[in-house]
Write an enzyme that holds these catalytic residues in place. Structure first.
Site, short mmCIF file in Angstrom:
data_model
loop_
_atom_site.label_atom_id
_atom_site.label_comp_id
_atom_site.label_asym_id
_atom_site.label_seq_id
_atom_site.Cartn_x
_atom_site.Cartn_y
_atom_site.Cartn_z
N LYS A 190 0.86 -1.18 0.00
CA LYS A 190 0.00 0.00 0.00
C LYS A 190 0.89 1.23 0.00
CE LYS A 190 -1.66 2.80 2.97
NZ LYS A 190 -1.64 4.09 2.25
N GLU A 264 10.27 0.55 10.45
CA GLU A 264 11.31 1.56 10.25
C GLU A 264 10.62 2.90 10.45
OE1 GLU A 264 13.10 4.40 9.01
OE2 GLU A 264 12.97 3.65 6.95
N CYS A 298 13.43 10.32 7.14
CA CYS A 298 13.40 9.76 8.50
C CYS A 298 14.76 9.89 9.17
CB CYS A 298 12.96 8.30 8.45
SG CYS A 298 13.87 7.34 7.25
N GLU A 392 10.35 15.23 15.89
CA GLU A 392 10.64 15.24 14.46
C GLU A 392 9.82 16.37 13.81
OE1 GLU A 392 9.29 11.56 12.71
OE2 GLU A 392 11.07 11.41 11.46
P1 NDP Z 1 2.18 7.74 8.58
O1 NDP Z 1 2.97 6.89 9.50
O2 NDP Z 1 0.83 8.14 8.99
O3 NDP Z 1 2.04 7.00 7.17
C1 NDP Z 1 2.87 5.99 6.66
C2 NDP Z 1 2.02 4.98 5.88
O4 NDP Z 1 1.12 4.32 6.77
C3 NDP Z 1 1.12 5.62 4.83
O5 NDP Z 1 0.98 4.73 3.76
C4 NDP Z 1 -0.19 5.77 5.58
O6 NDP Z 1 -1.28 5.93 4.74
C5 NDP Z 1 -0.23 4.50 6.36
N1 NDP Z 1 -1.06 4.52 7.55
C6 NDP Z 1 -1.58 5.58 8.23
N2 NDP Z 1 -2.27 5.15 9.29
C7 NDP Z 1 -2.19 3.81 9.30
C8 NDP Z 1 -2.69 2.79 10.17
N3 NDP Z 1 -3.40 3.08 11.25
N4 NDP Z 1 -2.39 1.51 9.91
C9 NDP Z 1 -1.65 1.19 8.83
N5 NDP Z 1 -1.17 2.10 7.98
C10 NDP Z 1 -1.42 3.39 8.21
O7 NDP Z 1 3.01 8.97 8.23
P2 NDP Z 1 2.43 10.30 7.53
O8 NDP Z 1 2.62 10.13 6.11
O9 NDP Z 1 1.05 10.62 7.98
O10 NDP Z 1 3.36 11.38 8.15
C11 NDP Z 1 3.17 11.84 9.47
C12 NDP Z 1 4.50 12.05 10.14
O11 NDP Z 1 5.20 10.82 10.19
C13 NDP Z 1 5.43 12.98 9.40
O12 NDP Z 1 5.22 14.29 9.71
C14 NDP Z 1 6.75 12.49 9.87
O13 NDP Z 1 7.06 13.07 11.09
C15 NDP Z 1 6.56 11.02 10.05
N6 NDP Z 1 7.03 10.22 8.92
C16 NDP Z 1 8.15 9.47 9.07
C17 NDP Z 1 8.63 8.74 8.02
C18 NDP Z 1 9.83 7.92 8.11
O14 NDP Z 1 10.36 7.51 7.10
N7 NDP Z 1 10.31 7.61 9.27
C19 NDP Z 1 7.99 8.74 6.71
C20 NDP Z 1 6.77 9.53 6.67
C21 NDP Z 1 6.35 10.23 7.74
P3 NDP Z 1 -1.63 7.44 4.25
O15 NDP Z 1 -0.54 7.86 3.37
O16 NDP Z 1 -2.90 7.33 3.58
O17 NDP Z 1 -1.72 8.26 5.52
#
Ligand code: NDP
Length: 780
Positions: A190, A264, A298, A392
């Site tokens: 996904k 991760e 990240c 972050e």
């Molecule tokens: P999320 O952790 O919400 O999203 C990562 C993935 O998980 C996306 O595909 C998201 O879908 C999906 N997701 C969201 N909620 C659920 C759930 N309950 N169960 C399973 N999958 C889920 O990160 P965001 O993109 O919302 O970003 C929010 C914050 O997270 C950022 O501001 C940043 O601080 C951090 N982040 C960290 C990352 C890293 O690499 N460590 C990468 C991205 C974000 P959808 O895209 O539809 O929300």
């Protein structure tokens, strides 16, 4: 503009990359996409738009994945998996190789589409993301080829679910899809809501590679789709990259299901500059560390720690460099900083920075276009505890503070709940290699930053998650032992007889905490009977407070990790020797407890101790063949403080089989011995006391496994928990472990043959360690 004007201003001209091919691909699909299931696109359904963050223009509409869609994708993956796993390794390798070639052949299309959907500068998608994607598939083609000879006892997990974020859409796809497929699994991925397009393009191109139907499935959707994938009963593993908050939820939801999990997550990675660093290089590195992908990384080096003596000069130079950064159209090849992923993320960044009242905020004096853009920002003079130092921001905002000594630098660097990456700049190699192992991080870059490669493990410790991506270590997270597992029945303590017999003096065994025998805090003890009804002794009933004391003692003994492996081996041999000297006494005890002759178990226990004494200085790390002039060193580091719930059925062998690998690798442990037959363990305290083991390395708390599992698994200062208990505790432990995202290794009510190869070896050593990758480029 005349040539003369250009020479006078020396300004950049526009260097736009064409979006025509990407738009044509979208148009060929009428701007509407279904899911990619069983080798074809489904009919587009109800969904949402994905837009170009730089222009706010809608690029396409994608379908919101429902539970029914996921059912379809999972059953396609399930159906395809056995045949995919049975393919000769060379055949699977050829498919992965073909995928790598396809990525290379279409590299510009992928790069442009990625920049349009995500907002990252084309220079980055073209020169970093997409080449790394191709490299990942090439590398894993090799792993697939070598798998049968290198891991003959391992089998694929089955169907994997992958959930990825929006910051490196295609690269994260590669990090999940390549190892899953190489190992013989099939996958449902996904993508993030904001960035689904390159995954869909990749899926479509996979048909050209001839990938069998159902091996790769892409289901688009939002967080609900992700949650439904996590909850799906027919998925064997979840690989997640994203925020710590969602990672924690996933840990809770998967607890006790037996699904394998790698997480991760986020980071607040320190970027340490010592006063002897090559300052100009360190500044260029910093540009890469925090302004790469608009800081939405990240492992972004988002926390600058600069040595006090050079701080003023460093900040001055940095501000000048920031002023030179060009913010704007991601498709312009001269742009350094592109668009923020979405107005919602821009609002988060803006709110976090605006709420800060501490220090001094500097915004780069560079034009910033109207729209989803944020200027490169530096905030100096923050205290270590300030929100911006701890949380972050996930945007182009660098926070900075100063330090005086290397000790203080390490303290500040580790003052975070995260542990993903760290960067060290110094011209003194001794200092760099002294500091690197002290940093709580899965990856350390020396005099460089953001170096990634498929051969080198990437991943975090603490609340940055667990598991590695890349290298053999990454592949192992997609495999399981080939041997079929047998169910484990719960052991029962010998019942209290109507007329217990007793011999000699009553002996109440104590707990063993911090090198001292301690009475249980609760003041309760419990009789232990032989199966024939003889009272064998009493044990202390440990409680939550005893666990807390034991954790404190284990922390105080962390110097054990710094002892040489040779010294640790010597102590393990000494323990084995002392156990051997009392073999007859232990055999008698085991006979009393279990009615079985104890000699075999004692002998196996002595041998096991020898095995791990041998391993202590032989579980080597590796030097990874990464494509830089330099080395990437993979070091096996201890987890830290570990909680161990021992098997009930082999009271002495189970105790040794869990303690020995953990302490051989440098961990300190809190051990809860066999609940039904704990007296062999309490006798073992005397062996420990006479074997030169430093106080606090092994702490022993007897009592009920159900009562002690929760405080151990939820303790914020415990780094890992293993459970081989016959009480069904896997769900509780995995759920409680979500508190600080500690690593867990639990039995899911399956038995283990403690006498056979399943009872010892590399699996234990791997679970007792985390790989830290230290990158050291060299050359003048
Ligand atoms: P999320 O952790 O919400 O999203 C990562 C993935 O998980 C996306 O595909 C998201 O879908 C999906 N997701 C969201 N909620 C659920 C759930 N309950 N169960 C399973 N999958 C889920 O990160 P965001 O993109 O919302 O970003 C929010 C914050 O997270 C950022 O501001 C940043 O601080 C951090 N982040 C960290 C990352 C890293 O690499 N460590 C990468 C991205 C974000 P959808 O895209 O539809 O929300």
């Amino acid at each position: 503009m005349t040539i003369r004007d250009i020479f006078d201003s020396m300004d950049y001209g526009p260097a736009p990359e064409s979006s025509a091919e990407s738009l044509a691909w979208i148009a060929a699909h009428n701007g509407k996409f279904g899911h990619w299931i069983d080798g074809a696109f489904t009919k587009p359904g109800e969904g949402f738009d994905t837009a170009n963050p730089a222009t706010a223009k809608v690029l396409a509409t994608v379908t919101q994945g429902t539970e029914a869609d996921l059912d379809k994708a999972v059953s396609a993956a399930r159906k395809a998996q056995p045949a995919w796993a049975k393919l000769p390794a060379h055949q699977r390798a050829k498919y992965l190789y073909a995928l790598a070639r396809l990525v290379q052949k279409n590299s510009r299309l992928f790069a442009v589409l990625e920049s349009m959907d995500n907002g990252k500068p084309i220079r980055e998608s073209r020169d970093i993301d997409i080449p790394l994607v191709a490299r990942h598939f090439y590398y894993h083609a090799g792993l697939a080829q070598l798998l049968p000879s290198e891991q003959p006892d391992m089998a694929p997990l089955g169907v994997c679910g992958a959930i990825i974020p929006w910051n490196f859409p295609l690269l994260m796809l590669a990090w999940k899809v390549a190892p899953a497929l190489a190992a013989g699994n099939t996958i449902i991925l996904k993508p993030a809501e904001f960035t689904p397009l390159t995954a869909l393009l990749f899926a479509e191109l996979s048909r050209e590679a001839g990938l069998p139907k159902g091996v790769l499935n892409i289901v688009t959707g939002d967080g609900d789709t992700g949650a439904a994938l996590v909850a799906h009963s027919q998925v064997d593993k979840i690989a997640f990259t994203g925020s710590t908050a969602v990672g924690r939820k996933i840990r809770e939801v998967t607890a006790g299901t037996g699904k394998a999990l790698t997480l991760e997550l986020g980071g607040k990675s320190p970027y340490i500059v010592f006063d002897d660093a090559d300052i100009d290089s360190a500044i260029e590195g910093l540009v890469d560390a925090i302004w790469f992908n608009q800081g939405q990384v990240c492992c972004a080096g988002s926390r600058l720690l600069v040595q006090e003596g050079i701080a003023e000069r460093f900040h001055g130079k940095l501000k000048r460099r920031m002023d030179g950064l060009r913010v704007g159209d991601p498709l312009d090849k001269c742009i350094d900083v592109g668009a923020i992923i979405d107005p919602s993320q821009l609002a988060i960044i803006t709110a976090m920075v605006d709420a800060n009242r501490e220090g001094e905020t500097y915004r780069a004096a560079t034009p910033v276009p109207v729209g989803c853009f944020y200027p490169p920002t530096l905030i100096t003079g923050l205290s270590a505890a300030s929100t911006l130092m701890q949380e972050e921001i996930f945007g182009p905002v660098l926070v900075s503070t100063t330090f005086r000594t290397p000790v203080e630098a390490v303290e500040l660097a580790n003052n975070t709940r995260y542990g993903l990456a760290a960067t060290v700049w110094t011209e003194n190699i001794n200092l760099a290699l002294d500091v690197a192992p002290k940093l709580k991080a899965g990856v350390v870059w020396v005099n460089g930053t953001n170096m990634f490669d498929a051969a080198a493990g990437f991943g975090g410790v603490r609340e940055s998650g667990f598991g590695r991506e890349g290298g053999w270590e990454g592949l192992l997270a997609y495999l399981k032992p080939i041997a079929k597992r047998q169910p484990l029945t719960q052991a029962k303590a010998s019942p209290t007889p109507a007329n217990p017999t007793t011999e000699g003096l009553d002996r109440t065994a104590k707990l063993f905490i911090g090198g001292k025998q301690a009475r249980p805090d609760g003041g309760y003890s419990k009789p232990i009977y032989s199966p024939k009804g003889k009272l064998l002794g009493q044990i202390g009933v440990g409680n939550r407070k005893d666990i807390r004391n034991a954790v404190e003692a284990a922390h105080a003994a962390k110097g054990w990790a710094k002892a040489t492996a040779h010294a640790r081996a010597q102590i393990l041999y000494y323990i084995a020797e002392n156990l051997s000297a009392r073999a007859a006494e232990f055999a008698r005890r085991l006979k009393d407890l279990t009615e079985n002759p104890g000699e075999q178990e004692v002998e196996a226990s002595i041998q096991r101790m020898f095995t791990y004494a041998a391993w202590a200085d032989k579980f080597d790390g590796a030097v990874k063949s990464v494509p830089i002039r330099g080395v990437a060193i993979a070091m096996n580091e201890p987890n830290g403080v570990m909680g161990l719930l021992c098997p009930d059925e082999v009271p002495l062998l189970g105790l040794i089989s869990t303690i020995a690998p953990a302490i051989a690798m440098g961990n300190t442990v809190i051990v809860v011995p066999s609940e039904t037959a704990p007296l062999a363990a309490t006798d073992f305290i005397q062996v420990l006391e006479t074997s030169d083991l430093p106080a606090g390395v092994v702490n022993l708390v007897t009592g009920s496994h159900s009562d002690l599992a929760k405080p151990l698994a939820s303790h914020m200062d415990v780094d890992a928990v293993w459970s081989f208990s016959s009480t069904p505790l896997s769900a509780v432990i995995e759920r409680e472990a979500a508190s600080n995202l500690k690593r867990t290794w639990v039995n899911h009510a399956f038995a283990r043959d403690w006498y056979g190869p399943d009872g010892e070896g590399r699996a234990f050593l791997r679970a007792a360690t985390e790989i830290k990758t230290i990158w050291v480029p060299y050359g003048e």
